[in-house]
Design a protein around this motif. Structure first.
Motif, PDB file in Angstrom:
ATOM      1  N   SER A 106       0.834  -1.466   0.025  1.00 42.41           N
ATOM      2  CA  SER A 106      -0.133   0.009   0.012  1.00 42.41           C
ATOM      3  C   SER A 106       1.019   1.178  -0.069  1.00 42.41           C
ATOM      4  CB  SER A 106      -0.808  -0.023   1.369  1.00 42.41           C
ATOM      5  OG  SER A 106      -0.161   0.095   2.281  1.00 42.41           O
ATOM      6  N   ARG A 107       0.178   2.572  -0.150  1.00 45.29           N
ATOM      7  CA  ARG A 107       1.145   3.676  -0.381  1.00 45.29           C
ATOM      8  C   ARG A 107       1.685   4.083   0.793  1.00 45.29           C
ATOM      9  NH1 ARG A 107      -4.192   7.394  -1.284  1.00 45.29           N
ATOM     10  NH2 ARG A 107      -4.155   8.464   0.805  1.00 45.29           N
ATOM     11  N   LEU A 108       2.906   4.807   0.597  1.00 44.83           N
ATOM     12  CA  LEU A 108       3.675   5.299   1.858  1.00 44.83           C
ATOM     13  C   LEU A 108       3.159   6.500   2.204  1.00 44.83           C
ATOM     14  CD1 LEU A 108       7.349   4.592   0.935  1.00 44.83           C
ATOM     15  CD2 LEU A 108       6.040   3.504   2.664  1.00 44.83           C
ATOM     16  N   THR A 109       3.132   6.549   3.654  1.00 45.35           N
ATOM     17  CA  THR A 109       3.089   8.017   4.364  1.00 45.35           C
ATOM     18  C   THR A 109       4.324   8.336   5.008  1.00 45.35           C
ATOM     19  OG1 THR A 109       0.473   7.496   4.807  1.00 45.35           O
ATOM     20  CG2 THR A 109       1.562   9.356   6.109  1.00 45.35           C
ATOM     21  N   PHE A 110       4.740   9.646   4.655  1.00 44.58           N
ATOM     22  CA  PHE A 110       6.059   9.983   5.170  1.00 44.58           C
ATOM     23  C   PHE A 110       5.637  10.925   6.357  1.00 44.58           C
ATOM     24  CE2 PHE A 110       9.217   8.716   2.235  1.00 44.58           C
ATOM     25  CZ  PHE A 110       8.793   8.219   1.146  1.00 44.58           C
ATOM     26  N   GLY A 111       6.883  11.087   7.186  1.00 48.57           N
ATOM     27  CA  GLY A 111       6.884  11.949   8.240  1.00 48.57           C
ATOM     28  C   GLY A 111       7.443  13.339   7.747  1.00 48.57           C
ATOM     29  N   GLU A 112       7.546  14.258   8.739  1.00 43.90           N
ATOM     30  CA  GLU A 112       8.088  15.756   8.215  1.00 43.90           C
ATOM     31  C   GLU A 112       9.406  15.850   8.019  1.00 43.90           C
ATOM     32  OE1 GLU A 112       4.863  15.670  11.816  1.00 43.90           O
ATOM     33  OE2 GLU A 112       6.818  14.866  11.219  1.00 43.90           O
ATOM     34  N   GLY A 113      10.196  14.796   8.425  1.00 51.28           N
ATOM     35  CA  GLY A 113      11.679  14.685   8.063  1.00 51.28           C
ATOM     36  C   GLY A 113      12.604  15.440   9.202  1.00 51.28           C
ATOM     37  N   THR A 114      13.678  14.984   9.353  1.00 47.75           N
ATOM     38  CA  THR A 114      14.755  15.331  10.294  1.00 47.75           C
ATOM     39  C   THR A 114      15.934  15.691   9.562  1.00 47.75           C
ATOM     40  OG1 THR A 114      13.812  14.183  12.083  1.00 47.75           O
ATOM     41  CG2 THR A 114      16.205  15.101  12.417  1.00 47.75           C
ATOM     42  N   GLN A 115      16.254  17.000   9.733  1.00 43.71           N
ATOM     43  CA  GLN A 115      17.773  17.230   9.161  1.00 43.71           C
ATOM     44  C   GLN A 115      18.951  17.094  10.100  1.00 43.71           C
ATOM     45  OE1 GLN A 115      18.300  18.780   5.972  1.00 43.71           O
ATOM     46  NE2 GLN A 115      20.692  18.175   6.534  1.00 43.71           N
ATOM     47  N   LEU A 116      19.689  16.026   9.871  1.00 48.18           N
ATOM     48  CA  LEU A 116      20.701  15.740  10.594  1.00 48.18           C
ATOM     49  C   LEU A 116      22.146  16.535  10.265  1.00 48.18           C
ATOM     50  CD1 LEU A 116      22.166  13.800  12.808  1.00 48.18           C
ATOM     51  CD2 LEU A 116      22.428  12.394  11.274  1.00 48.18           C
ATOM     52  N   THR A 117      22.701  17.154  11.153  1.00 54.14           N
ATOM     53  CA  THR A 117      24.061  17.678  10.919  1.00 54.14           C
ATOM     54  C   THR A 117      24.983  17.062  11.896  1.00 54.14           C
ATOM     55  OG1 THR A 117      23.168  19.726  10.075  1.00 54.14           O
ATOM     56  CG2 THR A 117      25.292  19.776  10.958  1.00 54.14           C
ATOM     57  N   VAL A 118      26.203  16.310  11.370  1.00 53.72           N
ATOM     58  CA  VAL A 118      27.237  15.882  12.169  1.00 53.72           C
ATOM     59  C   VAL A 118      28.479  16.696  11.994  1.00 53.72           C
ATOM     60  CG1 VAL A 118      28.823  14.004  12.483  1.00 53.72           C
ATOM     61  CG2 VAL A 118      26.285  13.463  11.673  1.00 53.72           C
ATOM     62  N   ASN A 119      29.029  17.502  13.179  1.00 59.52           N
ATOM     63  CA  ASN A 119      29.908  18.382  13.091  1.00 59.52           C
ATOM     64  C   ASN A 119      31.189  17.459  13.465  1.00 59.52           C
ATOM     65  OD1 ASN A 119      28.275  20.882  13.036  1.00 59.52           O
ATOM     66  ND2 ASN A 119      27.179  20.086  14.933  1.00 59.52           N
ATOM     67  N   PRO A 120      32.295  18.295  12.852  1.00 58.01           N
ATOM     68  CA  PRO A 120      33.850  17.610  12.996  1.00 58.01           C
ATOM     69  C   PRO A 120      34.148  17.799  14.513  1.00 58.01           C
ATOM     70  CG  PRO A 120      33.658  19.740  11.521  1.00 58.01           C
ATOM     71  CD  PRO A 120      32.398  19.389  11.802  1.00 58.01           C
ATOM     72  N   PRO A 172       9.595  22.022   3.211  1.00 57.66           N
ATOM     73  CA  PRO A 172       9.997  21.844   4.448  1.00 57.66           C
ATOM     74  C   PRO A 172       9.307  22.032   5.550  1.00 57.66           C
ATOM     75  CG  PRO A 172      11.119  23.506   3.121  1.00 57.66           C
ATOM     76  CD  PRO A 172       9.902  22.937   2.037  1.00 57.66           C
ATOM     77  N   GLY A 173       9.433  20.938   6.444  1.00 57.95           N
ATOM     78  CA  GLY A 173       8.706  21.133   7.537  1.00 57.95           C
ATOM     79  C   GLY A 173       7.433  20.236   7.368  1.00 57.95           C
ATOM     80  N   LEU A 174       7.021  19.882   6.145  1.00 61.13           N
ATOM     81  CA  LEU A 174       5.854  18.966   5.620  1.00 61.13           C
ATOM     82  C   LEU A 174       5.878  17.673   5.370  1.00 61.13           C
ATOM     83  CD1 LEU A 174       3.526  21.752   4.137  1.00 61.13           C
ATOM     84  CD2 LEU A 174       3.574  21.010   6.491  1.00 61.13           C
ATOM     85  N   GLY A 175       7.426  17.642   5.061  1.00 58.18           N
ATOM     86  CA  GLY A 175       7.978  15.991   4.510  1.00 58.18           C
ATOM     87  C   GLY A 175       7.309  16.015   3.074  1.00 58.18           C
ATOM     88  N   LEU A 176       7.182  14.726   2.851  1.00 55.45           N
ATOM     89  CA  LEU A 176       6.684  14.298   1.365  1.00 55.45           C
ATOM     90  C   LEU A 176       5.114  14.101   1.366  1.00 55.45           C
ATOM     91  CD1 LEU A 176       9.743  13.792   1.203  1.00 55.45           C
ATOM     92  CD2 LEU A 176       8.995  12.067  -0.676  1.00 55.45           C
ATOM     93  N   ARG A 177       4.654  14.576   0.673  1.00 52.80           N
ATOM     94  CA  ARG A 177       2.966  14.471   0.525  1.00 52.80           C
ATOM     95  C   ARG A 177       2.610  13.787  -0.853  1.00 52.80           C
ATOM     96  NH1 ARG A 177       0.281  19.962   2.190  1.00 52.80           N
ATOM     97  NH2 ARG A 177       2.316  20.948   1.113  1.00 52.80           N
ATOM     98  N   LEU A 178       1.730  12.757  -0.784  1.00 54.82           N
ATOM     99  CA  LEU A 178       1.442  12.294  -1.920  1.00 54.82           C
ATOM    100  C   LEU A 178       0.453  12.904  -2.834  1.00 54.82           C
ATOM    101  CD1 LEU A 178       1.948   9.480  -3.779  1.00 54.82           C
ATOM    102  CD2 LEU A 178       0.027   8.439  -2.365  1.00 54.82           C
ATOM    103  N   ILE A 179       0.628  13.096  -4.097  1.00 59.04           N
ATOM    104  CA  ILE A 179      -0.230  13.706  -4.779  1.00 59.04           C
ATOM    105  C   ILE A 179      -1.492  12.898  -5.558  1.00 59.04           C
ATOM    106  CG2 ILE A 179      -0.668  15.651  -6.577  1.00 59.04           C
ATOM    107  CD1 ILE A 179       2.089  16.542  -6.055  1.00 59.04           C
ATOM    108  N   TYR A 180      -0.727  11.958  -6.407  1.00 64.36           N
ATOM    109  CA  TYR A 180      -1.347  10.997  -7.021  1.00 64.36           C
ATOM    110  C   TYR A 180      -0.374   9.885  -7.373  1.00 64.36           C
ATOM    111  CZ  TYR A 180      -5.458  13.200  -9.165  1.00 64.36           C
ATOM    112  OH  TYR A 180      -6.770  13.745  -9.396  1.00 64.36           O
TER     113      TYR A 180
END
Lengths: 109, 114
Positions: free
Chosen positions: A95-109, B39-47
């Motif tokens: 079935s189709r994927l639902t994604f989260g909002e994302g996390t930007q990870l930065t690894v500093n030296p 940004p801040g919303l992630g990926l959203r499926l359109i079709y």
């Protein structure tokens, strides 16, 4: 409807430190969970999926059904791990994927 | 070895214009998807589409339509572009037999609507 939440938009750690990217989901059934990653100027790509139970680039993720979480972990972060990470869920296989909002990870030296 | 190709990397259009975003894959994948990435919303499926001439609405289909006349090509159409459709658009494909949710993504099309 299913929902995926990544509570941290930004996460910054130092090289060699442990890192955990959090992912929580809401779904009453048995989901299939994924982590996708997008490195700078590269395409979004699959990092790992929970049914494979494998470690990719030193990252692991365990599905915790009791806490409805699928946190991504790495014991020793590297600078090349800096990227945008997305957690994703599907209700059933195929079935189709639902994604989260994302996390930007930065690894500093 | 580019496998999912989005024809336009950057587009600038005016409000009300009709916009076509093209996506072609060379992996013989049955499934194809259009997402927008904000940004801040992630990926959203359109079709999405599981077969030729088949299409299904995703979570945010309003203002968009799609076309899948051939297996390898999946087009996203904005009939009358609006400023809130300024975004990064990602096309993806997958095969149901090897992992329908193991998506291969294109490089993205960044659309700006003025």
């Amino acid at each position: 409807a299913q929902r995926v939440t990544q509570p941290e938009k930004l996460l910054s750690v130092f090289k060699g430190a442990p890192v955990e990217l959090k992912c929580n989901y809401s779904y009453s059934g048995s989901p299939e969970l994924f982590w996708y990653v997008q490195y700078s100027r590269q395409r979004l790509q699959l990092l790992l999926r929970h049914i494979s139970r494998e470690s990719i680039k030193g990252f692991t993720a365990d599905l915790n059904k009791g806490e409805t979480s699928f946190h991504l972990k790495k014991p020793f972060a590297q600078e090349e791990d800096s990227a945008m990470y997305y957690c994703a869920l599907s209700e059933t296989s195929g079935s189709r994927l639902t994604f989260g909002e994302g996390t930007q990870l930065t690894v500093n030296p | 070895d580019v496998k999912v190709t989005q024809s336009s990397r950057y587009l600038v259009k005016r409000t009300g214009e009709k916009v076509f975003l093209e996506c072609v894959q060379d992996m013989d994948h049955e499934n194809m998807f259009w997402y927008r990435q904000d940004p801040g919303l992630g990926l959203r499926l359109i079709y999405f589409s599981y077969d030729v001439k088949m299409k299904e609405k995703g979570d945010i289909p309003e203002g968009y339509s799609v076309s899948r006349e051939k297996k390898e090509r999946f087009s996203l159409i904005l009939e009358s572009a609006s400023t809130n459709q300024t975004s990064m658009y990602l096309c993806a494909s997958s095969r149901p037999d090897t992992g329908a949710n193991v998506l291969t993504f294109g490089a993205g099309s960044r659309l700006t609507v003025l």
